[in-house]
Design a protein around this motif. Structure first.
Motif, mmCIF file in Angstrom:
data_model
loop_
_atom_site.group_PDB
_atom_site.id
_atom_site.type_symbol
_atom_site.label_atom_id
_atom_site.label_comp_id
_atom_site.label_asym_id
_atom_site.label_seq_id
_atom_site.Cartn_x
_atom_site.Cartn_y
_atom_site.Cartn_z
ATOM 1 N N SER A 1 0.812 -1.205 0.000
ATOM 2 C CA SER A 1 0.000 0.000 0.000
ATOM 3 C C SER A 1 0.853 1.266 0.000
ATOM 4 O O SER A 1 1.976 1.291 0.514
ATOM 5 N N SER A 2 0.291 2.346 -0.543
ATOM 6 C CA SER A 2 0.961 3.652 -0.496
ATOM 7 C C SER A 2 0.807 4.316 0.868
ATOM 8 O O SER A 2 1.371 5.375 1.117
ATOM 9 N N THR A 3 0.022 3.698 1.746
ATOM 10 C CA THR A 3 -0.166 4.185 3.119
ATOM 11 C C THR A 3 0.639 3.334 4.079
ATOM 12 O O THR A 3 0.560 2.101 4.040
ATOM 13 N N THR A 4 1.414 3.972 4.943
ATOM 14 C CA THR A 4 2.138 3.270 6.008
ATOM 15 C C THR A 4 1.263 3.233 7.256
ATOM 16 O O THR A 4 0.718 4.260 7.668
ATOM 17 N N LEU A 5 1.125 2.052 7.850
ATOM 18 C CA LEU A 5 0.319 1.904 9.056
ATOM 19 C C LEU A 5 1.198 1.567 10.256
ATOM 20 O O LEU A 5 2.057 0.690 10.182
ATOM 21 N N LYS A 6 0.954 2.260 11.361
ATOM 22 C CA LYS A 6 1.561 1.909 12.642
ATOM 23 C C LYS A 6 0.468 1.475 13.612
ATOM 24 O O LYS A 6 -0.642 2.022 13.596
ATOM 25 N N VAL A 7 0.818 0.495 14.439
ATOM 26 C CA VAL A 7 -0.139 -0.105 15.367
ATOM 27 C C VAL A 7 0.454 -0.082 16.773
ATOM 28 O O VAL A 7 1.576 -0.552 16.988
ATOM 29 N N ALA A 8 -0.304 0.443 17.720
ATOM 30 C CA ALA A 8 0.187 0.580 19.093
ATOM 31 C C ALA A 8 -0.221 -0.601 19.960
ATOM 32 O O ALA A 8 -1.361 -1.069 19.909
ATOM 33 N N ALA A 9 0.726 -1.093 20.769
ATOM 34 C CA ALA A 9 0.455 -2.131 21.764
ATOM 35 C C ALA A 9 1.316 -1.836 22.991
ATOM 36 O O ALA A 9 2.368 -1.197 22.880
ATOM 37 N N THR A 10 0.884 -2.299 24.158
ATOM 38 C CA THR A 10 1.579 -2.018 25.406
ATOM 39 C C THR A 10 2.289 -3.262 25.911
ATOM 40 O O THR A 10 1.659 -4.312 26.094
ATOM 41 N N GLU A 11 3.602 -3.159 26.120
ATOM 42 C CA GLU A 11 4.386 -4.285 26.629
ATOM 43 C C GLU A 11 4.101 -4.463 28.122
ATOM 44 O O GLU A 11 4.163 -3.505 28.894
ATOM 45 N N CYS A 12 3.766 -5.688 28.517
ATOM 46 C CA CYS A 12 3.235 -5.930 29.858
ATOM 47 C C CYS A 12 4.246 -5.678 30.981
ATOM 48 O O CYS A 12 3.912 -5.043 31.989
ATOM 49 N N SER A 13 5.457 -6.152 30.848
ATOM 50 C CA SER A 13 6.428 -6.052 31.945
ATOM 51 C C SER A 13 6.877 -4.622 32.189
ATOM 52 O O SER A 13 6.903 -4.145 33.329
ATOM 53 N N SER A 14 7.220 -3.925 31.131
ATOM 54 C CA SER A 14 7.725 -2.555 31.271
ATOM 55 C C SER A 14 6.612 -1.521 31.358
ATOM 56 O O SER A 14 6.803 -0.427 31.899
ATOM 57 N N GLY A 15 5.447 -1.853 30.799
ATOM 58 C CA GLY A 15 4.364 -0.890 30.709
ATOM 59 C C GLY A 15 4.585 0.139 29.623
ATOM 60 O O GLY A 15 3.848 1.120 29.523
ATOM 61 N N GLU A 16 5.595 -0.086 28.774
ATOM 62 C CA GLU A 16 5.920 0.873 27.708
ATOM 63 C C GLU A 16 5.108 0.586 26.452
ATOM 64 O O GLU A 16 4.756 -0.556 26.157
ATOM 65 N N ILE A 17 4.847 1.647 25.720
ATOM 66 C CA ILE A 17 4.124 1.524 24.456
ATOM 67 C C ILE A 17 5.102 1.192 23.337
ATOM 68 O O ILE A 17 6.244 1.649 23.337
ATOM 69 N N GLU A 18 4.653 0.362 22.403
ATOM 70 C CA GLU A 18 5.450 0.068 21.211
ATOM 71 C C GLU A 18 4.572 0.283 19.988
ATOM 72 O O GLU A 18 3.402 -0.105 19.972
ATOM 73 N N TYR A 19 5.162 0.904 18.981
ATOM 74 C CA TYR A 19 4.436 1.198 17.749
ATOM 75 C C TYR A 19 4.995 0.301 16.645
ATOM 76 O O TYR A 19 6.075 0.554 16.108
ATOM 77 N N PHE A 20 4.268 -0.744 16.326
ATOM 78 C CA PHE A 20 4.694 -1.712 15.323
ATOM 79 C C PHE A 20 4.353 -1.228 13.914
ATOM 80 O O PHE A 20 3.372 -0.505 13.705
ATOM 81 N N LYS A 21 5.167 -1.663 12.960
ATOM 82 C CA LYS A 21 4.874 -1.457 11.539
ATOM 83 C C LYS A 21 4.642 -2.831 10.908
ATOM 84 O O LYS A 21 5.557 -3.461 10.403
ATOM 85 N N PRO A 22 3.395 -3.328 10.949
ATOM 86 C CA PRO A 22 3.125 -4.699 10.487
ATOM 87 C C PRO A 22 3.471 -4.935 9.025
ATOM 88 O O PRO A 22 3.736 -6.078 8.638
ATOM 89 N N GLN A 23 3.514 -3.892 8.205
ATOM 90 C CA GLN A 23 3.862 -4.070 6.797
ATOM 91 C C GLN A 23 5.315 -4.479 6.605
ATOM 92 O O GLN A 23 5.691 -4.965 5.535
ATOM 93 N N ASN A 24 6.124 -4.321 7.644
ATOM 94 C CA ASN A 24 7.539 -4.703 7.556
ATOM 95 C C ASN A 24 7.762 -6.201 7.730
ATOM 96 O O ASN A 24 8.869 -6.694 7.513
ATOM 97 N N TYR A 25 6.725 -6.925 8.130
ATOM 98 C CA TYR A 25 6.866 -8.354 8.423
ATOM 99 C C TYR A 25 6.361 -9.204 7.262
ATOM 100 O O TYR A 25 5.332 -8.889 6.650
ATOM 101 N N ASP A 26 7.075 -10.273 6.978
ATOM 102 C CA ASP A 26 6.633 -11.235 5.973
ATOM 103 C C ASP A 26 5.797 -12.357 6.587
ATOM 104 O O ASP A 26 5.013 -13.002 5.890
ATOM 105 N N ASP A 27 5.978 -12.588 7.887
ATOM 106 C CA ASP A 27 5.266 -13.641 8.595
ATOM 107 C C ASP A 27 3.836 -13.183 8.874
ATOM 108 O O ASP A 27 3.605 -12.294 9.697
#
Length: 289
Positions: free
Chosen positions: A108-134
């Motif tokens: 896609s010509s649109t880049t998507l970021k997806v937010a999730a919270t890591e349980c142990s640290s409580g920190e937010i992570e912004y994933f780029k699912p388009q970067n994964y082949d799996d």
């Protein structure tokens, strides 16, 4: 039309995301595309279909399948530890029932970021699912972002456990700004007057999430982070930097299974985008660099 240097921010809110789905479908039907999208929970899933250019798919998910007990039920919670049927929503649905176009999504010509919270640290992570082949990992990113604490199990990604991105960043406008997108289209799932209150049953957090003390602290402060984001959005909206779509009135909760009211909510989002299309086009035109 691709609108360069504009970003799209999508709030979560469970089944209230039907409103967002209506606005998104208006964008898709009118070929209104942005370079960048970021979403949380239901917003991330709406963003996925926007990025893969699959009009009406969100509508079917929110309004046609919702009465299926595999979608959400106490039976799921008792059997699998999650009120929402995560295998149904993030495996059967995208691969068998309403196929998700992974190829179009990745290219896609649109880049998507997806937010999730890591349980142990409580920190937010912004994933780029388009970067994964799996594909399983892509599915797990969306699953993690939608996994509500207390009614869902954490999701493992690369050896870490994650829950709903809304714990730390329900409306990720600050992340979009820091990524360089100063002109943002924001789709909210609450009316303008809404402000989040502190969690009342804090003892439940300490009881069920005692393994994750940082996550508990995040949840106790969630209302402050959320309300600060709303204040920023309103300020930027007044300064004409943000264009905001929000429901005029919303009475349903995130667990609604009422097909009629969810279809009405979807239609209200579509009709609002249609009603404001002239104003929106003018805003886009005036904010081009």
């Amino acid at each position: 039309m691709q609108h360069k240097n504009f970003g799209l921010v999508l709030e979560g809110g469970g089944m209230r995301g039907a409103f967002t789905a209506g606005v998104i479908d208006f964008f898709l039907e009118n070929k209104i595309y942005f370079d960048y999208t970021i979403g949380v929970s239901a917003g991330a899933n709406n963003g996925a279909n926007y990025t893969s250019r699959q009009s009406v798919r969100n509508k079917k998910i929110f309004t046609e399948l919702v009465e299926d007990e595999r979608y959400m039920s106490l039976k799921n919670l008792i059997k699998d530890g999650s009120y929402f049927g995560m295998d149904f929503l993030f495996h059967q649905l995208p691969h068998e029932i309403l196929p998700f176009d992974y190829s179009e999504f990745k290219n896609s010509s649109t880049t998507l970021k997806v937010a999730a919270t890591e349980c142990s640290s409580g920190e937010i992570e912004y994933f780029k699912p388009q970067n994964y082949d799996d594909i399983d990992k892509i599915d797990n990113i969306f699953k993690a972002s939608s996994s509500l604490p207390l009614v869902s199990n954490p999701v493992e990604i690369d050896g870490n456990l994650y829950l709903d991105g809304g714990i730390r960043d329900s409306i990720p406008v600050k992340k979009a700004l820091s990524d360089g997108y100063q002109k943002l289209v924001v789709i909210l799932t609450r009316e303008k007057e809404y402000r989040k209150s502190p969690i009342k049953a804090k003892f439940l957090l300490n009881l069920f999430l005692k393994k994750y003390p940082n996550l508990v602290e995040d949840l106790k402060k969630r209302h402050q982070i959320y309300n600060n984001s709303l204040d920023l959005i309103e300020k930027k909206e007044e300064n004409n930097q943000f264009f905001v779509f929000r429901p005029e009135k919303i009475d349903i909760d995130r667990f609604s299974r009422d097909k009629k009211e969810l279809e009405q909510l979807y239609n209200s989002g579509y009709k609002l985008a249609e009603k404001r299309s002239g104003e929106f086009s003018e805003w886009l035109k005036n904010n081009k660099e």
